[in-house]
Design an enzyme around this catalytic site. Sequence first.
Site, PDB file in Angstrom:
ATOM      1  N   HIS A 160       2.334   7.113   6.004  1.00  0.00           N
ATOM      2  CA  HIS A 160       1.860   8.096   5.120  1.00  0.00           C
ATOM      3  C   HIS A 160       1.062   9.077   6.013  1.00  0.00           C
ATOM      4  O   HIS A 160       0.846  10.564   5.634  1.00  0.00           O
ATOM      5  CB  HIS A 160       1.172   7.528   3.803  1.00  0.00           C
ATOM      6  CG  HIS A 160       1.846   6.931   2.962  1.00  0.00           C
ATOM      7  ND1 HIS A 160       1.731   5.651   2.848  1.00  0.00           N
ATOM      8  CD2 HIS A 160       2.818   7.144   2.134  1.00  0.00           C
ATOM      9  CE1 HIS A 160       2.524   5.026   1.849  1.00  0.00           C
ATOM     10  NE2 HIS A 160       3.218   6.163   1.320  1.00  0.00           N
ATOM     11  N   ALA A 172       0.089   3.892   8.016  1.00  0.00           N
ATOM     12  CA  ALA A 172       0.097   4.766   8.995  1.00  0.00           C
ATOM     13  C   ALA A 172       1.334   5.914   8.790  1.00  0.00           C
ATOM     14  O   ALA A 172       1.185   6.887   8.879  1.00  0.00           O
ATOM     15  CB  ALA A 172       0.226   4.119  10.394  1.00  0.00           C
ATOM     16  N   GLN A 230      10.590   6.026 -12.038  1.00  0.00           N
ATOM     17  CA  GLN A 230      11.461   5.584 -10.914  1.00  0.00           C
ATOM     18  C   GLN A 230      11.700   4.277 -10.849  1.00  0.00           C
ATOM     19  O   GLN A 230      12.199   3.669 -10.023  1.00  0.00           O
ATOM     20  CB  GLN A 230      11.089   6.490  -9.618  1.00  0.00           C
ATOM     21  CG  GLN A 230       9.721   5.726  -9.093  1.00  0.00           C
ATOM     22  CD  GLN A 230       9.396   6.910  -7.755  1.00  0.00           C
ATOM     23  OE1 GLN A 230       9.040   7.932  -8.144  1.00  0.00           O
ATOM     24  NE2 GLN A 230       9.462   6.272  -6.853  1.00  0.00           N
ATOM     25  N   ARG A 272       5.966  -1.714   0.624  1.00  0.00           N
ATOM     26  CA  ARG A 272       6.484  -2.952   0.015  1.00  0.00           C
ATOM     27  C   ARG A 272       6.235  -4.088   1.104  1.00  0.00           C
ATOM     28  O   ARG A 272       6.630  -5.317   0.890  1.00  0.00           O
ATOM     29  CB  ARG A 272       7.764  -2.872  -0.567  1.00  0.00           C
ATOM     30  CG  ARG A 272       7.928  -1.976  -1.770  1.00  0.00           C
ATOM     31  CD  ARG A 272       9.464  -1.919  -2.490  1.00  0.00           C
ATOM     32  NE  ARG A 272       9.143  -1.668  -3.962  1.00  0.00           N
ATOM     33  CZ  ARG A 272       9.468  -0.319  -4.376  1.00  0.00           C
ATOM     34  NH1 ARG A 272       9.963   0.450  -3.397  1.00  0.00           N
ATOM     35  NH2 ARG A 272       9.451   0.010  -5.559  1.00  0.00           N
ATOM     36  N   GLY A 294       0.582   6.076  -3.205  1.00  0.00           N
ATOM     37  CA  GLY A 294      -0.571   5.605  -2.854  1.00  0.00           C
ATOM     38  C   GLY A 294      -0.253   4.247  -2.018  1.00  0.00           C
ATOM     39  O   GLY A 294       0.818   4.218  -1.470  1.00  0.00           O
ATOM     40  N   GLN A 305      16.521   9.510  -0.441  1.00  0.00           N
ATOM     41  CA  GLN A 305      15.749  10.225  -1.382  1.00  0.00           C
ATOM     42  C   GLN A 305      15.436  11.928  -0.581  1.00  0.00           C
ATOM     43  O   GLN A 305      15.318  12.711  -1.589  1.00  0.00           O
ATOM     44  CB  GLN A 305      14.247   9.509  -1.415  1.00  0.00           C
ATOM     45  CG  GLN A 305      13.141  10.296  -1.774  1.00  0.00           C
ATOM     46  CD  GLN A 305      11.922   9.513  -2.205  1.00  0.00           C
ATOM     47  OE1 GLN A 305      11.839   8.598  -3.038  1.00  0.00           O
ATOM     48  NE2 GLN A 305      10.829   9.742  -1.439  1.00  0.00           N
TER      49      GLN A 305
HETATM   50  O1  PAF Z   1       8.583   8.057  -1.631  1.00  0.00           O
HETATM   51  C1  PAF Z   1       7.720   7.662  -2.658  1.00  0.00           C
HETATM   52  O2  PAF Z   1       6.875   7.268  -2.284  1.00  0.00           O
HETATM   53  C2  PAF Z   1       7.960   8.305  -4.098  1.00  0.00           C
HETATM   54  O3  PAF Z   1       9.445   8.119  -4.438  1.00  0.00           O
HETATM   55  C3  PAF Z   1       7.796   9.812  -4.369  1.00  0.00           C
HETATM   56  C4  PAF Z   1       8.360  10.762  -3.562  1.00  0.00           C
HETATM   57  C5  PAF Z   1       6.058   9.915  -4.326  1.00  0.00           C
HETATM   58  C6  PAF Z   1       7.936   9.923  -5.695  1.00  0.00           C
HETATM   59  O4  PAF Z   1       7.217   9.255  -6.873  1.00  0.00           O
END
Ligand code: PAF
Length: 282
Positions: free
Chosen positions: A37, A35, A61, A189, A31, A155
């Site tokens: 996302h 832009a 996490q 962030r 969430g 990631q």
């Molecule tokens: O990149 C992120 O926002 C998070 O690490 C993810 C992939 C949604 C997993 O919680």
Amino acid sequence: MKVVHSKEELGEQIAEWRHNDEHVALVPTMGSLHAGHLSLVELAREHAERVVVSIFVNPTQFGEAEDFDEYPRTLELDKRRLKTTAADLIFAPDVATVYPLGVENATTVSVPGLTENFCGASRPGHFDGVTTVVARLFALVQPDVAVFGQKDYQQQLVIRHMAEDMNLPVSIITANTVREEDGLAMSSRNAYLSDDERAIAPVLFKTLGAVGQELQNGRRNFADLESKAMEELREAGFTVDYFAIRRAQNLEVPDRDCDELVVLAAAALGSARLIDNIVVTV
Ligand code: PAF
């Protein structure tokens, strides 16, 4: 665009699409959408007729001293932002839906090797939390494709590794990083930056770019380039976590002949930990 919270409602919608032979793309998010996302959603739409955006701030996490409680939760705003995109469905589950036996008793997924350095070293357990939640979201949504941003370079490699190693029937797509005009990578962030820190923040991308240029020019003394860049970041006011030149494919230490490199960095300004990277093909 529908918003569902339960596994049952999600399952009904996915079943209907499957019945119509439609492919499903998943964009997993926590969430606080920006832009960057929204560009993942548009890319997802190029690969499937239907796009699901999951919004879930995943507790597993975050380390104990990290910002789980402060992490911005902006579901109403996120819904409004997604209305203008190709998203068909928001899946916004609660913790019990994602972790039915509770977080303490959760089966975990852990990728060895790739997760040990960089963000994995400075955020112990972080990638186990990411792979665990992404595997669960894959199990719930059963997407044909899933889209992740290149900003979180390590990631996306870790998730690719997990999907391949577990033969998960999902294609992983990596989307280019979306940047502010001054080069700062978009990130939820960034909201933690004060005005003064925000003015300094683009130095991270500029430093990555300068090192990328040196590599393009044929420089191969990786250690020197890394330490000079770290020094520059410190002088600008960053607390540097890492700055490294690695093989783009697997984050291993490159030799001189490696032709696809990634320059990746994590550095903090106040309470904002920024990460960024560039891929350099030589
Ligand atoms: O990149 C992120 O926002 C998070 O690490 C993810 C992939 C949604 C997993 O919680």
